[in-house]
Design a protein around this motif. Structure first.
Motif, mmCIF file in Angstrom:
data_model
loop_
_atom_site.group_PDB
_atom_site.id
_atom_site.type_symbol
_atom_site.label_atom_id
_atom_site.label_comp_id
_atom_site.label_asym_id
_atom_site.label_seq_id
_atom_site.Cartn_x
_atom_site.Cartn_y
_atom_site.Cartn_z
ATOM 1 N N TRP A 119 -35.169 35.980 63.876
ATOM 2 C CA TRP A 119 -33.902 35.672 63.976
ATOM 3 C C TRP A 119 -33.468 34.283 64.309
ATOM 4 C CZ3 TRP A 119 -29.529 38.120 62.813
ATOM 5 C CH2 TRP A 119 -28.301 37.663 63.685
ATOM 6 N N ALA A 120 -34.315 33.809 65.414
ATOM 7 C CA ALA A 120 -34.247 32.331 65.834
ATOM 8 C C ALA A 120 -34.304 31.406 64.426
ATOM 9 C CB ALA A 120 -35.008 31.913 66.851
ATOM 10 N N ALA A 121 -35.305 31.771 63.687
ATOM 11 C CA ALA A 121 -35.867 30.835 62.495
ATOM 12 C C ALA A 121 -34.502 30.462 61.755
ATOM 13 C CB ALA A 121 -36.722 31.515 61.755
ATOM 14 N N ARG A 122 -33.690 31.517 61.533
ATOM 15 C CA ARG A 122 -32.651 31.369 60.558
ATOM 16 C C ARG A 122 -31.607 30.409 61.097
ATOM 17 N NH1 ARG A 122 -31.016 37.636 59.531
ATOM 18 N NH2 ARG A 122 -33.023 38.456 59.828
ATOM 19 N N ASN A 123 -31.549 29.904 62.412
ATOM 20 C CA ASN A 123 -30.598 28.884 62.664
ATOM 21 C C ASN A 123 -31.457 27.652 62.913
ATOM 22 O OD1 ASN A 123 -28.062 30.104 62.848
ATOM 23 N ND2 ASN A 123 -28.958 31.585 64.391
ATOM 24 N N MET A 124 -32.789 27.614 62.367
ATOM 25 C CA MET A 124 -33.363 26.268 62.938
ATOM 26 C C MET A 124 -33.653 25.622 61.509
ATOM 27 S SD MET A 124 -35.682 27.505 66.236
ATOM 28 C CE MET A 124 -35.651 26.025 66.914
ATOM 29 N N PRO A 125 -32.736 25.225 60.655
ATOM 30 C CA PRO A 125 -33.141 24.679 59.485
ATOM 31 C C PRO A 125 -33.911 23.234 59.332
ATOM 32 C CG PRO A 125 -30.876 24.709 59.704
ATOM 33 C CD PRO A 125 -31.472 25.162 60.918
ATOM 34 N N VAL A 126 -33.636 22.225 60.148
ATOM 35 C CA VAL A 126 -34.345 21.158 60.283
ATOM 36 C C VAL A 126 -35.861 21.351 60.469
ATOM 37 C CG1 VAL A 126 -34.548 18.991 61.332
ATOM 38 C CG2 VAL A 126 -32.307 20.392 61.411
ATOM 39 N N LEU A 127 -36.069 22.151 61.480
ATOM 40 C CA LEU A 127 -37.572 22.372 61.792
ATOM 41 C C LEU A 127 -38.198 23.149 60.595
ATOM 42 C CD1 LEU A 127 -38.825 22.045 64.460
ATOM 43 C CD2 LEU A 127 -38.507 24.220 65.196
ATOM 44 N N ASP A 128 -37.459 23.709 59.762
ATOM 45 C CA ASP A 128 -37.973 24.524 58.606
ATOM 46 C C ASP A 128 -38.598 23.371 57.523
ATOM 47 O OD1 ASP A 128 -38.669 26.942 57.143
ATOM 48 O OD2 ASP A 128 -36.907 26.380 55.876
ATOM 49 N N LEU A 129 -37.336 22.559 57.468
ATOM 50 C CA LEU A 129 -37.863 21.341 56.488
ATOM 51 C C LEU A 129 -39.205 20.590 56.995
ATOM 52 C CD1 LEU A 129 -34.329 19.526 55.804
ATOM 53 C CD2 LEU A 129 -35.691 21.019 54.219
ATOM 54 N N ILE A 130 -39.161 20.535 58.251
ATOM 55 C CA ILE A 130 -40.578 19.577 58.641
ATOM 56 C C ILE A 130 -41.584 20.564 58.513
ATOM 57 C CG2 ILE A 130 -41.634 18.684 60.843
ATOM 58 C CD1 ILE A 130 -38.816 18.028 61.853
ATOM 59 N N LYS A 131 -41.631 21.922 58.823
ATOM 60 C CA LYS A 131 -42.756 22.466 58.332
ATOM 61 C C LYS A 131 -43.173 22.664 57.086
ATOM 62 C CE LYS A 131 -43.811 27.717 59.330
ATOM 63 N NZ LYS A 131 -43.250 28.849 59.637
ATOM 64 N N LYS A 132 -42.426 22.515 56.134
ATOM 65 C CA LYS A 132 -42.879 22.534 54.870
ATOM 66 C C LYS A 132 -43.621 20.889 54.614
ATOM 67 C CE LYS A 132 -39.414 25.690 52.953
ATOM 68 N NZ LYS A 132 -37.806 25.816 52.863
ATOM 69 N N ARG A 133 -42.873 20.082 55.288
ATOM 70 C CA ARG A 133 -43.693 18.954 54.795
ATOM 71 C C ARG A 133 -44.913 18.710 55.648
ATOM 72 N NH1 ARG A 133 -43.931 14.170 57.665
ATOM 73 N NH2 ARG A 133 -42.002 14.466 59.023
ATOM 74 N N PHE A 134 -44.976 19.228 57.084
ATOM 75 C CA PHE A 134 -46.091 19.160 57.606
ATOM 76 C C PHE A 134 -47.410 20.263 56.883
ATOM 77 C CE2 PHE A 134 -45.492 18.131 62.302
ATOM 78 C CZ PHE A 134 -44.757 16.796 61.980
ATOM 79 N N ALA A 135 -46.979 21.147 56.313
ATOM 80 C CA ALA A 135 -48.127 22.188 55.709
ATOM 81 C C ALA A 135 -48.684 21.356 54.298
ATOM 82 C CB ALA A 135 -47.009 23.289 55.189
ATOM 83 N N LYS A 136 -47.927 20.609 53.983
ATOM 84 C CA LYS A 136 -48.357 19.766 52.767
ATOM 85 C C LYS A 136 -49.326 18.436 53.211
ATOM 86 C CE LYS A 136 -44.925 19.514 50.258
ATOM 87 N NZ LYS A 136 -43.752 18.865 49.470
ATOM 88 N N GLU A 137 -48.862 17.823 54.370
ATOM 89 C CA GLU A 137 -49.476 16.498 54.927
ATOM 90 C C GLU A 137 -50.388 16.609 55.912
ATOM 91 O OE1 GLU A 137 -46.029 13.634 55.772
ATOM 92 O OE2 GLU A 137 -45.320 14.315 53.830
ATOM 93 N N LYS A 138 -50.288 17.428 56.590
ATOM 94 C CA LYS A 138 -51.308 17.974 57.903
ATOM 95 C C LYS A 138 -51.295 16.722 58.644
ATOM 96 C CE LYS A 138 -52.570 22.088 56.629
ATOM 97 N NZ LYS A 138 -51.973 23.154 57.470
ATOM 98 N N PRO A 139 -50.420 16.367 59.200
ATOM 99 C CA PRO A 139 -50.519 15.077 60.094
ATOM 100 C C PRO A 139 -51.130 15.291 61.487
ATOM 101 C CG PRO A 139 -48.186 15.784 60.122
ATOM 102 C CD PRO A 139 -48.874 16.692 58.954
ATOM 103 N N LEU A 140 -51.444 16.673 61.588
ATOM 104 C CA LEU A 140 -51.805 16.793 63.003
ATOM 105 C C LEU A 140 -53.234 17.357 62.797
ATOM 106 C CD1 LEU A 140 -48.723 18.391 64.951
ATOM 107 C CD2 LEU A 140 -49.159 15.949 64.598
#
Lengths: 411, 411, 411, 411
Positions: free
Chosen positions: D20-41
């Motif tokens: 439910w919370a995830a629906r209101n967290m669009p910015v974090l969602d964008l970052i998640k997608k980039r992180f999943a590709k780039e694995k910066p951590l």
């Protein structure tokens, strides 16, 4: 003693809550003291169909102090506070018929249980006692001295009965008292509706678009508070005067189908049916939130929404997610029942203090005056309304009174 | 044609201003077009005692379009816009008797000049025409079909006359129309009072303490706008219900003597006399600002203030500085007359559009129905009130109408 | 003594107004008393290019009390209060060059007259003194100790000069003091812009749609006040952070071309050029009102509007009606110059008290520290900013100070 | 895998809430997608000490998507959502150490468990990880690349460490990002504090007197919302600039001992200790409500209150009633811990979306730049702050950019 509540073990918890509410109900407390001395309701059987909350519990204590035998049932299947119901049974020895989440059949069995007590006075919140009495139990009607009614919705139903010449005893429209509808509807519904929405969703109101359907006292209250929380508020109306008033108060006013695609949350407070219907649902944003704070669960056409949907699931307490055939999702709060009672605690005690002071005084008035009253809907007598208020203010000087009563003094 | 205005040379300037106002008066414009066709006031002599402003000029044009012969005088010595008066005489050929700043003697000579036209209908703003007619000119009363009254103050005077059984013809209380008092009093007085105070003083409202005496529609409007400009607002009242409402709206409520030492500016909007009097003056801060936005200049007891003062001088247009014997100074704006007309331009045209649409329609109604009406104060007929509104909103579906008329459907 | 003002006969009237303003300028009064004793500006020639208003007159008195020889010219052709200018010349013996409504040529002749006084210190409001000094009069620059600048716009220009390495003396950005921009821009511009619009148009803000271009401190103030007067406010921005802030504050945010067809009134407060341009004009409603409250008259592209129009006429003081070729009309207020000075009285004295206290203290600081400063734009020293404030509040206990300086104490 | 949560059976319920919370967290969602590709951590061990809420769960998912091994403990004993903790363990396989209501000993055992994971990066909310690391676990410090800190309070502690030259690795003050403190502190704390108070008490805010201690971003937010709900708001401050700002925003400002006898509810949001202490308690009204929304539970001096009391009992979930020796009662909410997490759900997801986007990007930045950074407290790099925003607005034209960069164009 017969009763039907969820669990008597909740009584201790309920008692603390009832006491907490009592602190914010000074007017009712004054009346209770007078009733205890004067016993104006001695020998009266009173059936109350009210939201079974901490505030109602305090009202019940006042009626009992006045000498009444009170039976209590719920006026809404979702609004019962089970620990309060338990405490009323256990500590106050009041027969209560009410369980949070009861289905419609149980709900009506509780209404009937209250009427089985053969009341002289009904105290209604939505007119279900009076409605049932004028339906299947019409033979019982002659036993009634009169009734009182708490809500706009109930008053509409009663006036309809009276207009058809079918109302069988007098009823006082407590809702119409200034001290009731101004404060209860505007300030009580205003705060508690916002409270219910936040508890149900934890959504951020600041920056959101909130659509309020209806700009009566409730709608004003809800709009004012949504704006106060930082929302951009849109109002929908059917009355041009209220629409203009909403505009002047700084809100956008537009038809519901035009508001549908821009709203983040929709709140109905009209007292009418199908205010949000298929045309609006079909235009809403993905994730839109829809709820009702009007008396009955008819304001949102959930049947139409169900027909438009391929899936419904509960995603959070009080939130049902409808997935439309288009894939878009609409979240309905509290099953379309009044959100302030379903997801929050209803009106704050201080608001109910004034409403219920009107109820107690109206019941007293009805007992004293029933024989003089016709089969009609009556306003709360003005002296009752004023008895309730107490603020430290100025009073008119003799000179000012004279001025206000004169016509001779001009420019 | 007889008339008495300041200077006909101002007419061109006045004409532009009247045109500017006309742009924001769409309702009056619609009525004007109908009146021009139907001529409902043909042959009627109408005496209007109104604030002589651009909006009134547009109302006069509507009445003329309807066939009336209009004579106009001021309803307040300070509220005349002299260039508007000039244009009405020069361009519209209307006899106007009104000069900004006229003294009381001239003021009443103008009232009498308007009555010399032997009107069939009076149109009042404060009941000075009707008051004079019921005083020295009582013999003229039988010529009257009826009247209309714009203000709360006037209606109070008329009701007092009627209560004493002395009212000699029917009067419609335009003030009581929803489209009048809601909008005119709340939104019009709200904005224009703030406007008048700022023009008179250029004080910063943000962070200041504004005391509003009276929480009727005008008081609500003024409080709302003062708060909207950043002031901390204190309300004084004599009615406990209104006092409670003000509290719930977030204002501090207290007696005037308690508010006196903390207020930076005081505004009276009560319709009553001596609302700010010696006890308050004697507690005010040095430099306090006092003004009135109620109809008559009696709300602030200036005589008492003068008695308490050792010196009075004008320190700014519309600002009289009273130096008390203690040395503290109190600044009175606009001589205690309604500040929104004295220092600003009165209500915005859009507000007056609705008030004056009521006036025009009420005059038409009076001509058509005078013979059916008693010597009493009448409300504006409801259909008139509704004719005035036009906003794009939802309308009830047949299903919704049926629902609202039924009592059978319950929980 | 040379000077150029409209009419010395206006001086008496100006004096009363200057005194009225002085009552609301307690901070400046404190500084004046200290300056009179310490004479920190003794022997200093100071050229001030400021709006010639009652508040500026009080600042000039403070600078004189400190020992400075002050020459004053206008920082805007429309903002001079001619009676104030007259009083400064007649009663204070200050050479003033400033006439309300002067054309651009006269305006710059006045700038040059102020520079002819060969100042050591410049005091600017928009950087026209410094701009002229860095243009045609660059040879005079070495005589300067430094300057102070009042506005955002001026600071932008000065930073641009400094970034190019061309600024020839230090300047203190008074605008950046918290006590200046928070209060002056937010509360001063907020109130006075609304004031200017109402005076120019007498439009009803309640229920109207007001479009505010820019959500800096000025834009926040204007939006807040327009909302406080009952308007529905739309904000346009170019900075995403500010746009989000406006959204969170409950306003609608959209591009200007989208806002154009729905706005009743448009206000620019950006500090930028052509914010309202042909694409917006071509979409506006008939009768739309357009004005500017930013420093320069470049925010509204009036040349583009003139090209799109077939007729321009003045319909009310401060209102020019442009009739587009399509027949629609657009009303421009105050020729696109800052409406709060053109049509109203500029910031209330209480706001300017803090701004001008910063100016006086910054001038003193510049005289004392000029030799230590580089050719750069400096913030107001923090102790100056704090010296200005005085509210009765709590102060930190020793325990609290210690707590705030520690890191050891956790959960 | 080691962990310590209340009950894994709560996991299913927690999962729905996290979604439910995830629906209101669009910015974090964008970052998640980039992180999943780039694995910066990738390969980074990260210890997070945060409120264990639905939003934090979504942040943890983003960090994991970026390749980090995350260990999570609570940053407050009362703020854990136990079902969320369970879901993180069960569904996300994250070691969580956190139980709602844990005592201080358990709390610190959890902090130590997180540090036992030997992190490279700390992510703090109040600086308890860093505080512990600089205390008993100082030997572990060299393993650290750096940290991030969420709150004002934590930043104050870190700056104190750095000022003493004792900070052992760089920390980014996420709190100082505009997208964090503006929105999180003002809008998040504003709404959720009001929410917490209403849930804990069901008091009516309309007409009540609310005292807000502190007028920083949090205090502004709380004041704004309390006013928006109809309360009369009083502000207490120690900073004169903020006090003046509060005054200008229309609030009353006074010292706490003066506010004590008039307040119905008191809210501390200062970041300081003993803001409400014995002198205030001794003057409060019977039934006064006291709560804290600042980070630590030190703002209300509960020890002093206990010493003044003869009895303490819990009268409602989250409400402790202290009966003073005088007989008056004071109600403390949530044991003086932050009420928005104790009694409500903390900030809405949409607010945390921006805060936590800053956290994720700051962690990435720290990993990439740790070797270039000193042992100091750093602001969030500006490009990070801006990456987070996305609203449809205007953009500068080339002409406008040029204008803003020029100094030549004047009046």
């Amino acid at each position: 003693m017969k009763y039907h509540v969820k669990d008597l073990k909740l009584a201790a918890e309920g008692k603390l809550r009832i006491e907490w509410a009592a602190r914010n109900m000074p007017v009712l407390d004054l009346i209770k003291k007078r009733f205890a001395k004067e016993k104006p309701l001695q020998g009266i059987r009173l059936a109350a169909c009210l939201h079974v909350t901490t505030e109602t519990a305090n009202l019940v204590e006042v009626l009992k102090a006045g000498g009444a035998q009170v039976t209590l049932c719920a006026s809404n299947p979702l609004s019962t506070q089970d620990n309060v119901a338990a405490s009323l049974v256990k500590h106050s020895k009041v027969p209560v018929f009410s369980i949070k989440g009861e289905n419609t059949k149980v709900y009506y069995s509780h209404i009937n249980a209250a009427l089985d007590a053969r009341p002289h006075i009904t105290m209604d919140d939505g007119a279900d006692l009076v409605g049932t009495l004028h339906g299947k139990r019409i033979k019982q009607a002659p036993e009634l001295l009169g009734g009182t009614e708490e809500t706009t919705t109930g008053v509409i139903r009663l006036r309809s009965l009276a207009d058809q010449g079918r109302l069988l005893f007098p009823v006082i429209a407590v809702n119409d008292a200034d001290t009731k509808h101004f404060f209860d509807n505007r300030y009580g519904t205003g705060q508690s509706t916002i409270d219910g929405i936040i508890r149900a969703t934890n959504m951020l109101l600041a920056g959101s678009v909130v659509v309020v359907c209806g700009y009566g006292q409730c709608g004003r209250g809800v709009s004012m508070r949504a704006k106060g929380m930082g929302a951009h508020v849109i109002v929908t109306e059917v009355d041009p005067l209220k629409a203009l008033e909403a505009t002047m108060d700084g809100y956008q006013v537009m038809p519901i189908v035009q508001a549908a695609p821009v709203g983040d949350a929709f709140i109905t407070v009209t007292g009418d049916t199908s205010v949000i219907d298929a045309p609006a649902f079909s235009r809403m944003k993905d994730g839109a939130i829809v709820c009702n704070s009007g008396h009955f669960d008819v304001e949102i056409n959930l049947k139409a929404l169900a027909r438009m949907s391929k899936k419904v699931r509960r995603v959070r307490t009080f939130v049902d997610e409808y997935t439309l055939k288009s894939g878009r999702k609409i979240n309905v709060l509290g099953e379309g029942r009044l959100i302030n009672l379903a997801a929050a605690e209803g009106h704050p005690s201080m608001v109910m203090d004034m409403s219920f002071a009107n109820q107690a005084l109206a019941a007293e008035y009805m007992v004293k005056n029933a024989n003089k009253l016709k089969r009609a809907v009556y306003p709360v007598p003005r002296n009752i309304d004023r008895e309730i208020l107490g603020v430290k203010i100025d009073s008119l000087t003799p000179e000012q009174k004279k001025y206000l009563a004169s016509w001779e003094i001009g420019t």
